[in-house]
Design a protein around this motif. Structure first.
Motif, PDB file in Angstrom:
ATOM      1  N   MET A  40       0.834  -1.202   0.000  1.00  0.00           N
ATOM      2  CA  MET A  40       0.000   0.000   0.000  1.00  0.00           C
ATOM      3  C   MET A  40       0.870   1.254   0.000  1.00  0.00           C
ATOM      4  SD  MET A  40      -2.611   1.456   2.884  1.00  0.00           S
ATOM      5  CE  MET A  40      -1.225   1.734   3.975  1.00  0.00           C
ATOM      6  N   PHE A  41       1.896   1.283   0.867  1.00  0.00           N
ATOM      7  CA  PHE A  41       2.773   2.447   0.914  1.00  0.00           C
ATOM      8  C   PHE A  41       3.558   2.604  -0.384  1.00  0.00           C
ATOM      9  CE2 PHE A  41       2.590   1.975   5.705  1.00  0.00           C
ATOM     10  CZ  PHE A  41       1.863   3.133   5.903  1.00  0.00           C
ATOM     11  N   SER A  42       4.022   1.504  -0.941  1.00  0.00           N
ATOM     12  CA  SER A  42       4.776   1.555  -2.197  1.00  0.00           C
ATOM     13  C   SER A  42       3.917   2.083  -3.339  1.00  0.00           C
ATOM     14  CB  SER A  42       5.328   0.176  -2.552  1.00  0.00           C
ATOM     15  OG  SER A  42       6.304  -0.222  -1.643  1.00  0.00           O
ATOM     16  N   GLN A  43       2.695   1.608  -3.418  1.00  0.00           N
ATOM     17  CA  GLN A  43       1.796   2.064  -4.474  1.00  0.00           C
ATOM     18  C   GLN A  43       1.452   3.545  -4.309  1.00  0.00           C
ATOM     19  OE1 GLN A  43      -1.450  -0.741  -4.182  1.00  0.00           O
ATOM     20  NE2 GLN A  43      -0.543  -2.104  -5.710  1.00  0.00           N
ATOM     21  N   SER A  44       1.252   3.958  -3.076  1.00  0.00           N
ATOM     22  CA  SER A  44       0.949   5.362  -2.816  1.00  0.00           C
ATOM     23  C   SER A  44       2.138   6.248  -3.165  1.00  0.00           C
ATOM     24  CB  SER A  44       0.553   5.556  -1.354  1.00  0.00           C
ATOM     25  OG  SER A  44      -0.645   4.874  -1.076  1.00  0.00           O
ATOM     26  N   SER A  45       3.342   5.767  -2.870  1.00  0.00           N
ATOM     27  CA  SER A  45       4.549   6.511  -3.220  1.00  0.00           C
ATOM     28  C   SER A  45       4.673   6.640  -4.734  1.00  0.00           C
ATOM     29  CB  SER A  45       5.776   5.801  -2.642  1.00  0.00           C
ATOM     30  OG  SER A  45       6.945   6.424  -3.085  1.00  0.00           O
ATOM     31  N   LYS A  46       4.393   5.568  -5.426  1.00  0.00           N
ATOM     32  CA  LYS A  46       4.459   5.592  -6.892  1.00  0.00           C
ATOM     33  C   LYS A  46       3.434   6.582  -7.458  1.00  0.00           C
ATOM     34  CE  LYS A  46       4.335   2.656 -10.951  1.00  0.00           C
ATOM     35  NZ  LYS A  46       4.225   1.300 -11.488  1.00  0.00           N
ATOM     36  N   SER A  47       2.263   6.620  -6.865  1.00  0.00           N
ATOM     37  CA  SER A  47       1.229   7.564  -7.295  1.00  0.00           C
ATOM     38  C   SER A  47       1.687   9.002  -7.076  1.00  0.00           C
ATOM     39  CB  SER A  47      -0.063   7.291  -6.528  1.00  0.00           C
ATOM     40  OG  SER A  47      -1.045   8.226  -6.871  1.00  0.00           O
ATOM     41  N   ALA A  48       2.310   9.262  -5.934  1.00  0.00           N
ATOM     42  CA  ALA A  48       2.830  10.608  -5.661  1.00  0.00           C
ATOM     43  C   ALA A  48       3.902  10.976  -6.684  1.00  0.00           C
ATOM     44  CB  ALA A  48       3.393  10.682  -4.246  1.00  0.00           C
ATOM     45  N   SER A  49       4.744  10.017  -7.027  1.00  0.00           N
ATOM     46  CA  SER A  49       5.795  10.255  -8.017  1.00  0.00           C
ATOM     47  C   SER A  49       5.204  10.590  -9.391  1.00  0.00           C
ATOM     48  CB  SER A  49       6.697   9.019  -8.115  1.00  0.00           C
ATOM     49  OG  SER A  49       7.682   9.200  -9.086  1.00  0.00           O
ATOM     50  N   GLN A  50       4.166   9.875  -9.759  1.00  0.00           N
ATOM     51  CA  GLN A  50       3.510  10.135 -11.039  1.00  0.00           C
ATOM     52  C   GLN A  50       2.868  11.523 -11.047  1.00  0.00           C
ATOM     53  OE1 GLN A  50       0.952   6.694 -11.127  1.00  0.00           O
ATOM     54  NE2 GLN A  50       2.435   5.477 -12.283  1.00  0.00           N
ATOM     55  N   THR A  51       2.302  11.912  -9.914  1.00  0.00           N
ATOM     56  CA  THR A  51       1.705  13.240  -9.805  1.00  0.00           C
ATOM     57  C   THR A  51       2.777  14.314  -9.928  1.00  0.00           C
ATOM     58  OG1 THR A  51      -0.085  12.382  -8.417  1.00  0.00           O
ATOM     59  CG2 THR A  51       0.308  14.764  -8.350  1.00  0.00           C
ATOM     60  N   ILE A  52       3.938  14.074  -9.315  1.00  0.00           N
ATOM     61  CA  ILE A  52       5.052  15.022  -9.434  1.00  0.00           C
ATOM     62  C   ILE A  52       5.428  15.204 -10.893  1.00  0.00           C
ATOM     63  CG2 ILE A  52       7.518  15.365  -8.974  1.00  0.00           C
ATOM     64  CD1 ILE A  52       7.014  13.837  -6.286  1.00  0.00           C
ATOM     65  N   GLN A  53       5.549  14.101 -11.623  1.00  0.00           N
ATOM     66  CA  GLN A  53       5.915  14.178 -13.035  1.00  0.00           C
ATOM     67  C   GLN A  53       4.869  14.947 -13.835  1.00  0.00           C
ATOM     68  OE1 GLN A  53       8.920  13.371 -14.161  1.00  0.00           O
ATOM     69  NE2 GLN A  53       9.288  12.931 -11.995  1.00  0.00           N
ATOM     70  N   LYS A  54       3.602  14.710 -13.522  1.00  0.00           N
ATOM     71  CA  LYS A  54       2.527  15.418 -14.215  1.00  0.00           C
ATOM     72  C   LYS A  54       2.594  16.915 -13.922  1.00  0.00           C
ATOM     73  CE  LYS A  54      -1.421  15.781 -16.428  1.00  0.00           C
ATOM     74  NZ  LYS A  54      -1.508  15.628 -17.857  1.00  0.00           N
ATOM     75  N   LEU A  55       2.792  17.265 -12.653  1.00  0.00           N
ATOM     76  CA  LEU A  55       2.904  18.681 -12.288  1.00  0.00           C
ATOM     77  C   LEU A  55       4.121  19.335 -12.931  1.00  0.00           C
ATOM     78  CD1 LEU A  55       1.932  18.432  -8.514  1.00  0.00           C
ATOM     79  CD2 LEU A  55       0.563  19.482 -10.335  1.00  0.00           C
ATOM     80  N   MET A  56       5.229  18.600 -12.985  1.00  0.00           N
ATOM     81  CA  MET A  56       6.463  19.127 -13.600  1.00  0.00           C
ATOM     82  C   MET A  56       6.245  19.420 -15.080  1.00  0.00           C
ATOM     83  SD  MET A  56       9.038  19.139 -11.300  1.00  0.00           S
ATOM     84  CE  MET A  56      10.616  18.648 -11.929  1.00  0.00           C
ATOM     85  N   SER A  57       5.373  18.646 -15.711  1.00  0.00           N
ATOM     86  CA  SER A  57       5.129  18.861 -17.142  1.00  0.00           C
ATOM     87  C   SER A  57       4.524  20.240 -17.420  1.00  0.00           C
ATOM     88  CB  SER A  57       4.234  17.762 -17.713  1.00  0.00           C
ATOM     89  OG  SER A  57       2.882  17.930 -17.293  1.00  0.00           O
ATOM     90  N   PHE A  58       3.890  20.831 -16.426  1.00  0.00           N
ATOM     91  CA  PHE A  58       3.327  22.170 -16.598  1.00  0.00           C
ATOM     92  C   PHE A  58       4.394  23.264 -16.549  1.00  0.00           C
ATOM     93  CE2 PHE A  58      -0.384  19.825 -14.847  1.00  0.00           C
ATOM     94  CZ  PHE A  58      -1.233  19.991 -15.929  1.00  0.00           C
TER      95      PHE A  58
END
Length: 60
Positions: A40-58
């Motif tokens: 659960m923690f690993s998946q949540s961390s991966k989700s946060a990482s994906q969100t960071i990448q999406k935000l960085m794209s802006f």
């Protein structure tokens, strides 16, 4: 896309917050003994990482 100063500051804040969250979740996953908790923690961390990448794209 051109961001105004306020939008840029908000984006930086969101990215920073997600980076802290990602690090904490990775730490929790590393410390966790229960496989389900670890996953659960690993998946949540991966989700946060994906969100960071999406935000960085802006940014650029």
């Amino acid at each position: 896309m051109n961001l105004n100063h306020q939008e840029l500051q908000n984006l930086r804040h969101l990215i920073g917050s997600h980076q802290v969250t990602e690090r904490k979740l990775n730490f929790y996953a590393d410390e966790c003994q229960d496989p389900q908790c670890k996953q659960m923690f690993s998946q949540s961390s991966k989700s946060a990482s994906q969100t960071i990448q999406k935000l960085m794209s802006f940014l650029g």
